[in-house]
Motif scaffolding. Structure first.
Motif, PDB file in Angstrom:
ATOM      1  N   ASP A  92       0.867  -1.174   0.000  1.00 19.95           N
ATOM      2  CA  ASP A  92       0.000   0.000   0.000  1.00 19.95           C
ATOM      3  C   ASP A  92       0.905   1.226   0.000  1.00 19.95           C
ATOM      4  N   LEU A  93       1.193   1.719  -1.194  1.00 22.08           N
ATOM      5  CA  LEU A  93       2.140   2.818  -1.344  1.00 22.08           C
ATOM      6  C   LEU A  93       1.570   4.155  -0.901  1.00 22.08           C
ATOM      7  N   SER A  94       0.266   4.169  -0.561  1.00 24.84           N
ATOM      8  CA  SER A  94      -0.327   5.406  -0.034  1.00 24.84           C
ATOM      9  C   SER A  94       0.029   5.618   1.431  1.00 24.84           C
ATOM     10  N   VAL A  95       0.536   4.562   2.087  1.00 22.90           N
ATOM     11  CA  VAL A  95       0.936   4.641   3.497  1.00 22.90           C
ATOM     12  C   VAL A  95       2.415   4.993   3.569  1.00 22.90           C
ATOM     13  N   LYS A  96       2.760   5.939   4.427  1.00 25.86           N
ATOM     14  CA  LYS A  96       4.168   6.270   4.616  1.00 25.86           C
ATOM     15  C   LYS A  96       4.850   5.141   5.375  1.00 25.86           C
ATOM     16  N   PRO A  97       5.997   4.667   4.904  1.00 21.49           N
ATOM     17  CA  PRO A  97       6.695   3.595   5.628  1.00 21.49           C
ATOM     18  C   PRO A  97       6.987   3.967   7.076  1.00 21.49           C
ATOM     19  N   GLY A  98       7.232   5.241   7.317  1.00 21.39           N
ATOM     20  CA  GLY A  98       7.533   5.678   8.674  1.00 21.39           C
ATOM     21  C   GLY A  98       6.318   5.771   9.572  1.00 21.39           C
ATOM     22  N   ASP A  99       5.116   5.659   8.993  1.00 22.06           N
ATOM     23  CA  ASP A  99       3.894   5.664   9.801  1.00 22.06           C
ATOM     24  C   ASP A  99       3.436   4.256  10.142  1.00 22.06           C
ATOM     25  N   ASP A 100       3.507   3.351   9.172  1.00 23.05           N
ATOM     26  CA  ASP A 100       3.125   1.947   9.404  1.00 23.05           C
ATOM     27  C   ASP A 100       3.819   1.088   8.353  1.00 23.05           C
ATOM     28  N   PHE A 101       4.994   0.604   8.692  1.00 21.25           N
ATOM     29  CA  PHE A 101       5.790  -0.149   7.730  1.00 21.25           C
ATOM     30  C   PHE A 101       5.118  -1.462   7.340  1.00 21.25           C
ATOM     31  N   PHE A 102       4.376  -2.065   8.273  1.00 22.95           N
ATOM     32  CA  PHE A 102       3.672  -3.319   7.983  1.00 22.95           C
ATOM     33  C   PHE A 102       2.620  -3.094   6.907  1.00 22.95           C
TER      34      PHE A 102
END
Length: 687
Positions: A46-56
């Motif tokens: 889910d590329l809409s999620v920032k990795p630094g917010d929820d990497f899972f």
């Protein structure tokens, strides 16, 4: 699937293409080349999620949205998908062995095929009903006094009928690991944890009611009237609640010093005179012992009081229940269905696992080193073994580099740590010497008796190890198992054949994928030798301190910080991860991923910045790690995991280690303000 070791619990297998190969090396399907496998597939992310917010979510979010948990499962994800392949692979071997009319008597194929066939013979099993245990139920019914109760406890153990009242076994002496010794442990309960007896919240009460219904049902299925069966359920529950009250918690039992208590046989017998320990050891076939290890002494002094305070009539009901619950899955369908109805409340599973799958797993668990010989011929190549040996060697070198550079550990302790690392014994693929199961009788037409024979045989094999040198060739897992483990008393890391498969490993994958997958697994098992438990054992496997006082204090400060990190994670909104219970596995993940990253940076790809499918080498490394934890779990199973499982939930395994690694922050440009951001000084740097 644990013995006396800390291990990474993984279940699964990998689908290997069986198609013809084109000259280019690309598999053919329908006459056209199949596109190469995407080892890091954007379609799952889910590329809409920032990795630094929820990497899972970033690594697995679209997959999570698009997939549901099959009705026969309690969870679904990378491991379960692999497990499905593996169990189908095992079944194909079993069906072939079952159908082999030319298999010689006593051959591997004949014995494996006969055991599986007996389990699949539902017609015979249904006809028998509960008749296989009628004589045993009646034998218990004839007990007249406490001596008769204790005689039956011994009989049930030695005949493979269950382990009532307490735990008993033979294993290595942790402070003298070259000697096998008798050990006594707490036991006596049937629910997954003592808390299920001692707590009274709505969820626990629902489980208690399901358990009592289960007891009632099994008694009624053997002819007991319902009113009496319900009374029996209360009797059993109350006895087991008394046992639970005397038990140590799972967190307390993580302290190997606290659970190491050696007694002379006579002295231990004096603390529990009603158990008549010296005589019982002879009857348990463990004669000639001068000392025993006792995991939880208070449990046994409480048991001594319980023996006389509990009426013999109640003990008889308790023993009958132990016989019923240990036999139910081998009896006719009403017993099997009753067992599943109870387990549904614990796990949330919607439909029962198909019989073929249960029997395939049972065959592996019963004669796994016979089945394993067939498995490795078909599914484990010499090339895979050689590659695994190379990876283990690389990870060991990387671990030594990291220990040498630790800024919190003195040189004296570093030397001892490196000595221990050098002393690790790796076992890869399958045993060098196969167990033959000599003397185990298997009959195609007698499923219940086969299982009784196997349990009895296993008990006798265990007892036979007393007085003999420790056999360091033994394995605690079977070759088809997709898992790995570390044994502190053996100081060995063990990787069965089943684990060297994608997403852990693929020979066509780039190093970033393999080091983020199998590399992290290897590093995880190595790190167990230096976690809060394993670090208390020296290079010889002896429970003996090798740390300076100052270094141990610094290490414990780091473990306390890691515990707080995981305590803050929640499941189902209100249930928190238990940072102390999961400590060893969390250290394994943190140490393992760091070691794997160090090893990866020694490779050509690790030293480059060349992108593949739009991701840098470091990004692919961390994404590979995150995707092996891809999965979702039913609420009931998630709640149970927090109570009983020393592993953290998958989503927190995916993020718990990376958030402590500077390289992860750099790879994904994680900055202050991101939800997962930790200040550099707050990042936990251990191994």
């Amino acid at each position: 699937m644990k013995l006396k070791y800390s291990g990474l619990v993984i279940a699964g297998a990998v689908l290997i293409s069986a198609g013809a190969m084109a000259g280019t090396g690309e598999p053919i399907k329908g006459g056209k080349p199949v596109p190469p496998k995407k080892f890091i597939d954007r379609a799952n992310m889910d590329l809409s999620v920032k990795p630094g917010d929820d990497f899972f979510e970033y690594a697995n979010g679209t997959w999570l949205k698009n997939n549901t948990i099959p009705a026969k499962e309690t969870s679904w994800g990378s491991f379960m998908q692999l497990r499905d392949f593996n169990i189908n692979a095992v079944q194909s071997l079993l069906k072939k062995a079952e159908a082999d009319k030319n298999a010689a008597p006593g051959s591997v194929e004949k014995r494996v095929g006969d055991l599986y066939a007996s389990g699949m013979d539902s017609v015979t099993i249904e006809k028998l009903g509960y008749t296989p245990i009628k004589p045993d139920l009646e034998k218990i019914n004839q007990i007249k006094d406490l001596k008769g109760v204790l005689d039956e406890v011994v009989y049930m153990r030695t005949m493979g009928m269950g382990s009532p009242m307490f735990g008993f076994g033979v294993g290595q002496d942790s402070k003298n690991p070259n000697k096998m010794v008798v050990n006594f442990r707490q036991g006596g309960t049937s629910l997954p944890d003592r808390d299920y007896y001692l707590k009274s919240d709505a969820r626990v009460q629902r489980i208690q009611n399901a358990y009592k219904n289960y007891i009632t049902t099994l008694f009624t299925l053997t002819g007991t009237d319902e009113a009496t069966a319900k009374k029996n359920a209360e009797t059993v529950f109350n006895i087991e609640k008394n046992f639970a009250t005397s038990q140590m918690s799972r967190v307390e039992m993580r302290d190997p010093q606290k659970t190491y208590n050696k007694f002379a046989v006579a002295d231990f017998g004096k603390t529990i005179p009603e158990l008549h320990v010296p005589q019982m050891l002879v009857e348990l076939k463990a004669k000639g012992q001068d000392s025993v290890l006792v995991g939880q002494p208070k449990f046994f002094t409480d048991l001594n009081s319980m023996l006389t305070a509990t009426p013999v009539s109640d003990w008889k009901i308790y023993l009958q229940w132990n016989l019923l619950r240990n036999s139910a899955s081998f009896l006719s369908s009403p017993f099997v269905k009753a067992s599943f109805a109870y387990s549904q409340v614990l796990s949330g599973q919607k439909v029962q696992t198909p019989r073929w799958q249960r029997m395939s797993s049972l065959t592996d668990g019963t004669i796994g080193e016979l089945l394993g010989q067939l498995y490795v011929k078909e599914y484990f190549t010499p090339e895979a073994k050689a590659r695994m040996e190379e990876l283990v060697s690389n990870l060991r070198k990387a671990f030594e580099i990291r220990i040498s550079k630790l800024d919190w550990m003195s040189d004296a302790t570093k030397k001892k740590a490196i000595d221990k690392l050098h002393a690790f014994t790796p076992k890869i693929g399958y045993p060098n010497h196969w167990e033959t199961y000599a003397g185990l009788e298997i009959n195609r037409g007698s499923f219940f008796q086969n299982m009784r024979n196997a349990s009895k045989w296993d008990y006798n094999r265990m007892i036979s190890r007393l007085g003999k040198p420790v056999d360091r060739t033994l394995w605690g897992m079977t070759p088809p198992t997709v898992n790995a483990y570390y044994s502190p008393v053996m100081n060995e890391i063990v990787f069965p054949a089943g684990i060297l498969q994608f997403p852990f490993f693929d020979p066509k994958a780039d190093d970033a994928v393999n080091y983020g997958g199998i590399g992290a697994v290897i590093g995880h098992e190595m790190s167990h030798g230096f976690d809060d438990q394993g670090s208390q054992y020296d290079k010889d496997g002896t429970l003996r301190n090798w740390w300076t006082k100052e270094d141990r204090k610094k290490f414990e400060e780091k473990t306390a910080a890691l515990g707080k990190q995981y305590d803050a994670y929640t499941i189902l909104d209100t249930i928190h991860v238990n940072g102390k219970l999961t400590m060893g596995e969390n250290i394994g993940d943190l140490g393992g991923l760091n070691v794997a990253y160090t090893a990866f940076k020694l490779t050509k790809q690790g030293q480059s910045n060349e992108k593949i499918d739009g991701f840098t080498p470091d990004q692919r490394f961390f994404l590979s790690f995150a995707q092996i934890w891809r999965g979702k779990k039913l609420a009931e199973s998630a709640a149970q995991q927090v109570v009983t499982d020393p592993h953290s939930p998958e989503q927190y395994r995916a993020i718990g280690a990376p958030v402590n690694m500077d390289a992860w922050y750099a790879a994904f440009d994680v900055k202050p303000g991101d939800k997962l951001y930790k200040k550099p000084e707050d990042r936990i740097r251990m191994w």
